[in-house]
Structures are given as C-alpha cells and as structure tokens.
Motif scaffolding. Structure first.
Motif, PDB file in Angstrom:
ATOM      1  N   ILE A  11      33.534  31.441  39.384  1.00 49.87           N
ATOM      2  CA  ILE A  11      34.505  32.907  39.545  1.00 49.87           C
ATOM      3  C   ILE A  11      35.781  33.093  40.079  1.00 49.87           C
ATOM      4  O   ILE A  11      35.692  34.296  40.228  1.00 49.87           O
ATOM      5  N   ASP A  12      36.121  32.161  40.328  1.00 49.08           N
ATOM      6  CA  ASP A  12      37.621  32.605  40.816  1.00 49.08           C
ATOM      7  C   ASP A  12      38.554  33.021  39.009  1.00 49.08           C
ATOM      8  O   ASP A  12      39.029  34.021  39.199  1.00 49.08           O
ATOM      9  N   GLN A  13      38.262  32.418  38.353  1.00 50.03           N
ATOM     10  CA  GLN A  13      38.884  32.284  36.454  1.00 50.03           C
ATOM     11  C   GLN A  13      38.096  33.904  36.283  1.00 50.03           C
ATOM     12  O   GLN A  13      38.677  34.671  35.624  1.00 50.03           O
ATOM     13  N   ALA A  14      36.810  34.131  36.394  1.00 49.18           N
ATOM     14  CA  ALA A  14      36.239  35.594  35.961  1.00 49.18           C
ATOM     15  C   ALA A  14      36.871  36.551  36.565  1.00 49.18           C
ATOM     16  O   ALA A  14      37.137  37.656  36.276  1.00 49.18           O
ATOM     17  N   ALA A  30      25.689  31.182  40.556  1.00 48.96           N
ATOM     18  CA  ALA A  30      27.131  31.224  41.752  1.00 48.96           C
ATOM     19  C   ALA A  30      27.201  32.534  42.432  1.00 48.96           C
ATOM     20  O   ALA A  30      26.302  33.016  42.337  1.00 48.96           O
ATOM     21  N   ASP A  31      27.858  32.587  43.009  1.00 48.84           N
ATOM     22  CA  ASP A  31      28.028  33.712  44.274  1.00 48.84           C
ATOM     23  C   ASP A  31      28.801  34.434  43.865  1.00 48.84           C
ATOM     24  O   ASP A  31      30.308  34.581  43.949  1.00 48.84           O
ATOM     25  N   VAL A  32      27.961  35.649  43.098  1.00 49.26           N
ATOM     26  CA  VAL A  32      28.128  37.116  42.340  1.00 49.26           C
ATOM     27  C   VAL A  32      28.839  38.378  43.707  1.00 49.26           C
ATOM     28  O   VAL A  32      29.866  39.125  43.632  1.00 49.26           O
ATOM     29  N   GLU A  33      28.284  37.406  45.272  1.00 48.26           N
ATOM     30  CA  GLU A  33      28.775  38.872  46.170  1.00 48.26           C
ATOM     31  C   GLU A  33      29.979  38.346  46.423  1.00 48.26           C
ATOM     32  O   GLU A  33      31.465  39.026  46.138  1.00 48.26           O
ATOM     33  N   LYS A  34      30.613  36.731  45.880  1.00 42.76           N
ATOM     34  CA  LYS A  34      31.807  36.532  46.422  1.00 42.76           C
ATOM     35  C   LYS A  34      33.196  37.066  45.175  1.00 42.76           C
ATOM     36  O   LYS A  34      34.205  37.061  45.363  1.00 42.76           O
ATOM     37  N   PHE A  35      32.685  37.220  44.181  1.00 39.92           N
ATOM     38  CA  PHE A  35      32.951  37.843  43.344  1.00 39.92           C
ATOM     39  C   PHE A  35      33.024  38.568  43.248  1.00 39.92           C
ATOM     40  O   PHE A  35      34.838  39.404  43.350  1.00 39.92           O
ATOM     41  N   ILE A  47      37.349  48.642  40.092  1.00 40.90           N
ATOM     42  CA  ILE A  47      36.353  48.780  39.772  1.00 40.90           C
ATOM     43  C   ILE A  47      35.581  48.569  40.243  1.00 40.90           C
ATOM     44  O   ILE A  47      34.983  47.897  41.216  1.00 40.90           O
ATOM     45  N   GLU A  48      34.556  48.676  39.235  1.00 44.98           N
ATOM     46  CA  GLU A  48      33.268  49.177  40.265  1.00 44.98           C
ATOM     47  C   GLU A  48      32.149  47.919  39.986  1.00 44.98           C
ATOM     48  O   GLU A  48      32.212  47.454  38.396  1.00 44.98           O
ATOM     49  N   VAL A  49      31.703  46.565  40.617  1.00 43.16           N
ATOM     50  CA  VAL A  49      30.982  45.724  40.469  1.00 43.16           C
ATOM     51  C   VAL A  49      29.818  46.044  40.850  1.00 43.16           C
ATOM     52  O   VAL A  49      29.674  45.862  41.855  1.00 43.16           O
ATOM     53  N   ARG A  50      29.212  45.800  39.661  1.00 43.81           N
ATOM     54  CA  ARG A  50      27.325  46.024  39.798  1.00 43.81           C
ATOM     55  C   ARG A  50      26.707  44.244  39.447  1.00 43.81           C
ATOM     56  O   ARG A  50      27.211  44.041  38.555  1.00 43.81           O
ATOM     57  N   ILE A  51      26.461  43.854  40.764  1.00 39.22           N
ATOM     58  CA  ILE A  51      25.304  43.325  40.689  1.00 39.22           C
ATOM     59  C   ILE A  51      24.069  43.106  40.617  1.00 39.22           C
ATOM     60  O   ILE A  51      23.386  44.150  41.695  1.00 39.22           O
ATOM     61  N   ARG A  52      22.953  43.319  39.897  1.00 35.15           N
ATOM     62  CA  ARG A  52      21.603  43.191  39.310  1.00 35.15           C
ATOM     63  C   ARG A  52      21.083  42.608  39.232  1.00 35.15           C
ATOM     64  O   ARG A  52      21.250  40.407  39.372  1.00 35.15           O
TER      65      ARG A  52
END
Length: 247
Positions: free
Chosen positions: A193-196, A220-225, A236-241
C-alpha cells in the motif's frame, strides 16, 4: 405488495449493485466493481468487461460484453472457466500476445493483439496498452515486462487507467491527466500500500479505486492506503468498494 417489494429489491441488487456513475459531456460512464481485479464499464449502450473472473454470477444484470480486455495469463485475469460461462460469442477481445496464445476454446467475434505501447480504437473508445511488471526486473519475475498489459482508455473524454499486475513502475508514475485509476496492491505479487500510495501521489488521478488487493496475507489495508493518499493530497478521491463480497 410483498412480492412487488421483493422484485424491486432483486432488480436493484442485480442491476445497480456496485455501480458508480461518472458524468461526461457524452453521457454517463457506469462502473461496476465485481471481484478482485474484475470490473465492468458501461457507456451509451457499450459494455466492457475487464479480466472476467469469479464465475458468471458476478455479471448478472449486465449486458453481454461488446469488448473484453485481458491483462495477463494468470488465472485471476485469463480465467477460462468464467469466460466459457459467459456469452462471449459477439465479444471483441483485446489482449497481449501471451494471452492470445492461450485463448483456444473461447468464443469470440475477434481477438485483437495489442502489445505494450500500442494503441487501437473500438467503437469510439481509444485504447492504449501500457507496460505492467515487477521490480526489480529479473528472469524469474512473476510479471516480466512485455508479457502483460495495463490499459489506458479514453471514453467520452474521460481517461481511465487499469494497472494490471504491476509495481510502481516509471510508466505509471509518469501518467498525466488520468480521471479514473484502478490500482493494484497485493503482496508479494504487486505493490504494498505504501508503494501504491506513492505512485498515486505521483500521477494524481482525480479518482482512484484500490482493487486487486487480496494477497498471501489476506486483504491489504485499503483504508490505510486512503489515509496515506489524502494526508498528502486531499484532492484525490479514493473510492473503496466491496471487491470481496465473500469476506
């Protein structure tokens, strides 16, 4: 009355589940997260599937694909079981050469080979194949450069980036004017997630969907991402689905 309510709920769950709408000057783009690295995109009667995987049930309520994009040869991207369960008789496939060599037995209207850095068009959609690969490059890489494709789509003036299985390669970091990005993050296969997050902060898509985030250690911890991205750039809008409804 109860029967009518049940019908409405069923129709809502099959036709609108997971659907995001992006407005353009030429109609709406509808995005359907399905599972893992699989999604569908609709625009003005045209239906696109990306890496159909997980069985035909995930596509219930969607029209048969006019266009199918496949990124790589691995089973969560080129999934013959799912492709054979879908009606692909009239589908135009765009795939890298390595995928085309393994398409025997899959119904299709046409298979078009598109390798890295080449472009084509399909019914008004501009499509460019981009590199996707692991770093450092090595002979035993899970994803060697040149075998698979990321894709850049231009639909009604909106630029959509689909990463494929990649790390934070220069070709991704140097992208510009991306409206919507689907970015993978599952170790040890692609990025942390750090690289991403670092890559996303470099090319600054307007909207980013973390997807393909199930790895050997689970999800992966996408909330942390999201937190990492928005701590540096709140534009940047991060959309978690829900890419993994079974979990």
């Amino acid at each position: 009355m109860k029967n009518l309510l049940l019908i409405v709920l069923v129709l809502f769950s099959t036709s609108l589940f997971g659907q995001d709408v992006i407005k353009t000057k030429k109609g709406k783009i509808k995005i359907h997260p399905i599972v893992h690295g699989t999604l569908a995109i609709e625009h003005e009667g045209l239906t696109i599937y990306v890496d159909p995987y997980g069985g035909a049930d995930g596509f219930e309520g969607l029209k048969d694909a006019d266009l199918i994009l496949i990124t790589d040869i691995h089973g969560d991207h080129l999934n013959k079981e799912t492709l054979k369960a879908l009606n692909t008789t009239n589908s135009h496939f765009i795939v890298p050469e390595a995928v085309a060599q393994q398409m025997e037995g899959i119904d299709h209207a046409e298979i078009e080979i598109l390798n890295n850095d080449k472009s084509t068009a399909f019914k008004g959609i501009e499509i460019t194949a981009l590199p996707m690969y692991n770093l450092p490059e090595s002979e035993d890489s899970r994803h060697p450069k040149g075998r698979g494709n990321g894709y850049l789509l231009n639909i009604a003036g909106k630029v959509i980036y689909i990463s494929g299985d990649t790390e934070d390669i220069p070709e991704m970091r140097e992208l510009e004017n991306v409206d919507i990005a689907f970015v993978c993050m599952n170790i040890p296969y692609t990025m942390t997630i750090d690289q991403a997050a670092d890559a996303v902060l470099a090319f600054k898509p307007a909207i980013v969907y973390p997807f393909h985030f199930r790895g050997q250690g689970g999800l992966a911890d996408v909330e942390k991402f999201k937190t990492m991205v928005n701590a540096e750039n709140n534009n940047i809008e991060v959309r978690i689905r829900d890419w993994y409804p079974e979990n």
